[in-house]
Write a protein that holds these residues in place. Structure first.
Motif, PDB file in Angstrom:
ATOM      1  N   GLN A  50      28.167  11.980  43.860  1.00  0.00           N
ATOM      2  CA  GLN A  50      28.273  11.416  45.212  1.00  0.00           C
ATOM      3  C   GLN A  50      28.465  12.551  46.212  1.00  0.00           C
ATOM      4  O   GLN A  50      29.162  13.518  45.941  1.00  0.00           O
ATOM      5  N   GLN A  51      27.848  12.401  47.345  1.00  0.00           N
ATOM      6  CA  GLN A  51      27.942  13.420  48.403  1.00  0.00           C
ATOM      7  C   GLN A  51      29.234  13.231  49.187  1.00  0.00           C
ATOM      8  O   GLN A  51      29.450  12.173  49.786  1.00  0.00           O
ATOM      9  N   ARG A  52      30.083  14.248  49.165  1.00  0.00           N
ATOM     10  CA  ARG A  52      31.313  14.195  49.934  1.00  0.00           C
ATOM     11  C   ARG A  52      31.009  14.564  51.375  1.00  0.00           C
ATOM     12  O   ARG A  52      30.158  15.413  51.626  1.00  0.00           O
TER      13      ARG A  52
END
Length: 126
Positions: A122-124
């Motif tokens: 997941q892209q933070r």
């Protein structure tokens, strides 16, 4: 809300005595299907041997698993002891049909490694 909750349950007869017959297993499945329906759950798979049963149950998130298990064990015990009393008395001499313990394992959906990878990727926010 979307959910897809499944549990693998195993109930063992008291003292692990071989108290279950083919007819009793068939009746036990019927009883457990009805109990699941009362909880808006679905018995997806049922199997058993002379000393235990295995269930795969899909259930909604509003169901407390411990209450479902207590009902499955309690209702089936009452009916099986009543309907097969002579047979049960020969194999189970206490007031219980099932052992006090049980196995419950969550299952279904993607394997844990896939879920872990999905979460890791997941892209933070920056």
């Amino acid at each position: 809300m979307v959910n897809n909750l499944h549990v693998h349950l195993v109930f063992v007869t008291k003292y692990r005595n071989g108290a279950l017959t083919e007819a009793m297993l068939s009746r036990c499945e019927e009883i457990m299907r009805e109990v699941c329906a009362d909880f808006e759950a679905e018995l997806k798979q049922f199997g058993g041997e002379e000393d235990h049963v295995r269930l795969l149950v899909q259930y909604p998130p509003k169901v407390q698993l411990s209450k479902l298990v207590n009902s499955l064990k309690g209702v089936s015990s009452r009916y099986l002891r009543k309907e097969y009393s002579a047979h049960v008395r020969r194999h189970l001499w206490s007031g219980h049909f099932w052992s006090g313990s049980y196995f419950a394992g969550s299952c279904g959906g993607a394997p844990l490694t896939t879920v872990r990878q999905y979460i890791e990727n997941q892209q933070r926010p920056v």
